[in-house]
Design a protein around this motif. Structure first.
Motif, PDB file in Angstrom:
ATOM      1  N   PRO A   4       0.820  -1.214   0.000  1.00  0.00           N
ATOM      2  CA  PRO A   4       0.000   0.000   0.000  1.00  0.00           C
ATOM      3  C   PRO A   4       0.854   1.264   0.000  1.00  0.00           C
ATOM      4  CG  PRO A   4       0.018  -1.015   2.178  1.00  0.00           C
ATOM      5  CD  PRO A   4       0.742  -1.955   1.271  1.00  0.00           C
ATOM      6  N   LEU A   5       0.216   2.363  -0.360  1.00  0.00           N
ATOM      7  CA  LEU A   5       0.783   3.682  -0.146  1.00  0.00           C
ATOM      8  C   LEU A   5       0.449   4.129   1.271  1.00  0.00           C
ATOM      9  CD1 LEU A   5      -0.181   5.376  -3.532  1.00  0.00           C
ATOM     10  CD2 LEU A   5       2.105   4.657  -2.821  1.00  0.00           C
ATOM     11  N   GLY A   6       1.245   5.046   1.790  1.00  0.00           N
ATOM     12  CA  GLY A   6       1.020   5.562   3.138  1.00  0.00           C
ATOM     13  C   GLY A   6       0.541   6.998   3.111  1.00  0.00           C
ATOM     14  N   ARG A 112       0.732  -6.222   9.774  1.00  0.00           N
ATOM     15  CA  ARG A 112      -0.370  -6.771  10.573  1.00  0.00           C
ATOM     16  C   ARG A 112      -1.725  -6.411   9.957  1.00  0.00           C
ATOM     17  NH1 ARG A 112       0.072  -8.432  16.089  1.00  0.00           N
ATOM     18  NH2 ARG A 112       2.215  -8.552  16.809  1.00  0.00           N
ATOM     19  N   LEU A 113      -1.847  -5.180   9.475  1.00  0.00           N
ATOM     20  CA  LEU A 113      -3.111  -4.775   8.855  1.00  0.00           C
ATOM     21  C   LEU A 113      -3.374  -5.575   7.591  1.00  0.00           C
ATOM     22  CD1 LEU A 113      -2.904  -0.865   9.198  1.00  0.00           C
ATOM     23  CD2 LEU A 113      -4.392  -2.398  10.497  1.00  0.00           C
ATOM     24  N   THR A 114      -2.375  -5.706   6.737  1.00  0.00           N
ATOM     25  CA  THR A 114      -2.597  -6.408   5.467  1.00  0.00           C
ATOM     26  C   THR A 114      -2.832  -7.898   5.667  1.00  0.00           C
ATOM     27  OG1 THR A 114      -0.193  -6.556   5.142  1.00  0.00           O
ATOM     28  CG2 THR A 114      -1.333  -4.724   4.078  1.00  0.00           C
ATOM     29  N   LEU A 124     -10.360  -3.725   4.319  1.00  0.00           N
ATOM     30  CA  LEU A 124     -10.677  -2.601   5.200  1.00  0.00           C
ATOM     31  C   LEU A 124     -10.445  -3.049   6.637  1.00  0.00           C
ATOM     32  CD1 LEU A 124     -11.839   0.266   5.436  1.00  0.00           C
ATOM     33  CD2 LEU A 124     -14.128  -0.731   5.369  1.00  0.00           C
ATOM     34  N   VAL A 125      -9.377  -2.565   7.230  1.00  0.00           N
ATOM     35  CA  VAL A 125      -8.961  -3.037   8.564  1.00  0.00           C
ATOM     36  C   VAL A 125      -8.516  -1.849   9.406  1.00  0.00           C
ATOM     37  CG1 VAL A 125      -7.432  -4.589   9.850  1.00  0.00           C
ATOM     38  CG2 VAL A 125      -8.126  -5.184   7.518  1.00  0.00           C
ATOM     39  N   LEU A 126      -9.011  -1.775  10.633  1.00  0.00           N
ATOM     40  CA  LEU A 126      -8.555  -0.762  11.581  1.00  0.00           C
ATOM     41  C   LEU A 126      -7.630  -1.397  12.608  1.00  0.00           C
ATOM     42  CD1 LEU A 126     -11.750   1.329  12.491  1.00  0.00           C
ATOM     43  CD2 LEU A 126      -9.934   1.910  10.870  1.00  0.00           C
ATOM     44  N   ALA A 127      -6.652  -0.630  13.059  1.00  0.00           N
ATOM     45  CA  ALA A 127      -5.824  -1.066  14.176  1.00  0.00           C
ATOM     46  C   ALA A 127      -6.625  -0.970  15.466  1.00  0.00           C
ATOM     47  CB  ALA A 127      -4.574  -0.198  14.264  1.00  0.00           C
ATOM     48  N   ALA A 128      -6.242  -1.779  16.437  1.00  0.00           N
ATOM     49  CA  ALA A 128      -6.880  -1.748  17.750  1.00  0.00           C
ATOM     50  C   ALA A 128      -5.858  -2.135  18.802  1.00  0.00           C
ATOM     51  CB  ALA A 128      -8.076  -2.698  17.792  1.00  0.00           C
ATOM     52  N   SER A 129      -6.058  -1.642  20.014  1.00  0.00           N
ATOM     53  CA  SER A 129      -5.191  -2.026  21.135  1.00  0.00           C
ATOM     54  C   SER A 129      -6.045  -2.171  22.378  1.00  0.00           C
ATOM     55  CB  SER A 129      -4.077  -0.991  21.351  1.00  0.00           C
ATOM     56  OG  SER A 129      -4.616   0.292  21.620  1.00  0.00           O
ATOM     57  N   ARG A 130      -5.580  -3.015  23.295  1.00  0.00           N
ATOM     58  CA  ARG A 130      -6.371  -3.350  24.474  1.00  0.00           C
ATOM     59  C   ARG A 130      -5.886  -2.572  25.692  1.00  0.00           C
ATOM     60  NH1 ARG A 130      -9.954  -7.351  24.637  1.00  0.00           N
ATOM     61  NH2 ARG A 130      -9.063  -8.264  22.736  1.00  0.00           N
ATOM     62  N   LYS A 136     -10.496  -3.618  27.805  1.00  0.00           N
ATOM     63  CA  LYS A 136     -11.337  -3.198  26.688  1.00  0.00           C
ATOM     64  C   LYS A 136     -10.487  -2.998  25.447  1.00  0.00           C
ATOM     65  CE  LYS A 136     -14.781   0.188  25.249  1.00  0.00           C
ATOM     66  NZ  LYS A 136     -15.617   1.338  25.637  1.00  0.00           N
ATOM     67  N   LEU A 137     -11.016  -3.434  24.305  1.00  0.00           N
ATOM     68  CA  LEU A 137     -10.330  -3.260  23.030  1.00  0.00           C
ATOM     69  C   LEU A 137     -10.767  -1.940  22.411  1.00  0.00           C
ATOM     70  CD1 LEU A 137      -8.383  -4.782  21.098  1.00  0.00           C
ATOM     71  CD2 LEU A 137     -10.428  -5.618  19.903  1.00  0.00           C
ATOM     72  N   TRP A 138      -9.796  -1.068  22.174  1.00  0.00           N
ATOM     73  CA  TRP A 138     -10.068   0.248  21.604  1.00  0.00           C
ATOM     74  C   TRP A 138      -9.681   0.274  20.132  1.00  0.00           C
ATOM     75  CZ3 TRP A 138     -12.715   3.757  24.323  1.00  0.00           C
ATOM     76  CH2 TRP A 138     -12.719   3.650  25.710  1.00  0.00           C
ATOM     77  N   ARG A 139     -10.617   0.667  19.294  1.00  0.00           N
ATOM     78  CA  ARG A 139     -10.302   0.861  17.888  1.00  0.00           C
ATOM     79  C   ARG A 139      -9.516   2.158  17.707  1.00  0.00           C
ATOM     80  NH1 ARG A 139     -16.025  -1.012  15.132  1.00  0.00           N
ATOM     81  NH2 ARG A 139     -16.933   0.077  16.892  1.00  0.00           N
ATOM     82  N   GLN A 140      -8.571   2.130  16.791  1.00  0.00           N
ATOM     83  CA  GLN A 140      -7.724   3.297  16.501  1.00  0.00           C
ATOM     84  C   GLN A 140      -8.101   3.810  15.113  1.00  0.00           C
ATOM     85  OE1 GLN A 140      -5.776   4.397  18.852  1.00  0.00           O
ATOM     86  NE2 GLN A 140      -5.905   2.649  20.232  1.00  0.00           N
ATOM     87  N   PRO A 141      -9.064   4.725  15.025  1.00  0.00           N
ATOM     88  CA  PRO A 141      -9.663   5.048  13.719  1.00  0.00           C
ATOM     89  C   PRO A 141      -8.763   5.806  12.757  1.00  0.00           C
ATOM     90  CG  PRO A 141     -10.593   6.431  15.448  1.00  0.00           C
ATOM     91  CD  PRO A 141      -9.764   5.390  16.143  1.00  0.00           C
ATOM     92  N   THR A 142      -7.633   6.335  13.216  1.00  0.00           N
ATOM     93  CA  THR A 142      -6.723   7.014  12.284  1.00  0.00           C
ATOM     94  C   THR A 142      -5.624   6.091  11.776  1.00  0.00           C
ATOM     95  OG1 THR A 142      -5.494   7.891  14.171  1.00  0.00           O
ATOM     96  CG2 THR A 142      -7.152   9.326  13.189  1.00  0.00           C
ATOM     97  N   PHE A 143      -5.627   4.847  12.214  1.00  0.00           N
ATOM     98  CA  PHE A 143      -4.656   3.855  11.752  1.00  0.00           C
ATOM     99  C   PHE A 143      -5.414   2.721  11.082  1.00  0.00           C
ATOM    100  CE2 PHE A 143      -2.307   6.213  14.834  1.00  0.00           C
ATOM    101  CZ  PHE A 143      -0.995   6.187  14.387  1.00  0.00           C
ATOM    102  N   GLY A 144      -5.314   2.644   9.774  1.00  0.00           N
ATOM    103  CA  GLY A 144      -6.087   1.618   9.093  1.00  0.00           C
ATOM    104  C   GLY A 144      -5.595   1.350   7.681  1.00  0.00           C
ATOM    105  N   LEU A 145      -6.119   0.268   7.139  1.00  0.00           N
ATOM    106  CA  LEU A 145      -5.915  -0.139   5.750  1.00  0.00           C
ATOM    107  C   LEU A 145      -7.219   0.129   5.026  1.00  0.00           C
ATOM    108  CD1 LEU A 145      -4.249  -1.764   3.539  1.00  0.00           C
ATOM    109  CD2 LEU A 145      -5.423  -3.798   4.438  1.00  0.00           C
ATOM    110  N   TRP A 146      -7.130   0.866   3.900  1.00  0.00           N
ATOM    111  CA  TRP A 146      -8.333   1.350   3.216  1.00  0.00           C
ATOM    112  C   TRP A 146      -8.254   1.013   1.728  1.00  0.00           C
ATOM    113  CZ3 TRP A 146     -11.376   3.838   6.867  1.00  0.00           C
ATOM    114  CH2 TRP A 146     -10.712   4.284   8.014  1.00  0.00           C
TER     115      TRP A 146
END
Length: 205
Positions: A4-6, A112-114, A124-130, A136-146
């Protein structure tokens, strides 16, 4: 899947920091944005920056600067759309986004995303961390594969008033890629002067 491009998202107004560009603040001798660029560049086929206003303030980065095509700062999804339109011009299939104020994100973000996108019609994948305390698992909406293939759908959603990242990703069966939190939160971001002081301490650990 092709590499992907970044796209680094710097389109916010930084109101909690008093305005200005958080990414241009100094962290351990160079800008936060420089840290983000150094971390993302080896993982992608090319880089661009999403930002609004006078683009000359980012001239030293050497990156193409992509402005939102949707007016009135509608949030990170507008930056994603700008990145997808740019990627389409480059003939790319996907982009990975990272926030300009998050200097410690994982060096294996893209892999990891790909890998989580295997078998998806639209990757279409978002990063998440616990949260280590609550679990609780938190989605990281500015880090993703689109996927570039969904850019017109995203444009229509933004024009219809949609602003929340996860509402749109859920519509398209977006997945989550969980990243471990060991020691520091890899998605720690600088929103306030206190956060900046903490980031400076973390950079010297």
């Amino acid at each position: 899947m092709k590499q992907p491009l970044g796209v680094i998202l710097a389109g916010g107004r930084a109101t909690r920091m008093g305005g200005g560009d958080k990414g241009l603040l100094d962290l351990d001798g160079k800008s936060i944005l420089s840290h983000v660029m150094d971390r993302l560049a080896p993982q992608v086929a090319g880089l661009a920056l999403n930002a609004n206003g006078d683009t000359t303030r980012f001239a030293e980065t050497g990156l193409p600067v992509l402005s939102d095509s949707i007016a009135e700062f509608p949030g990170p999804l507008a930056g994603v759309l700008a990145g997808l339109d740019w990627a389409a011009e480059q003939g790319a299939e996907t982009i990975v986004t990272a926030a300009a104020d998050t200097p410690f994100f994982p060096s294996d973000l893209v892999s990891r995303l790909t890998s989580k996108a295997d078998g998806m019609a639209h990757p279409l994948v978002l990063a998440a961390s616990r949260d280590p305390d609550s679990g609780k698992l938190w989605r990281q909406p500015t880090f993703g594969l689109w996927p570039v293939s969904l850019r017109d759908d995203l444009r229509a959603a933004l024009q219809d008033g949609l602003r929340k990242v996860v509402m749109w990703t859920d519509r398209h069966d977006g997945r989550l890629a969980e990243f471990p939190v060991t020691g520091i939160d890899p998605f720690f971001n600088v929103n306030t002067p206190g956060d900046l002081a903490q980031a400076r301490a973390m950079a010297n650990q």
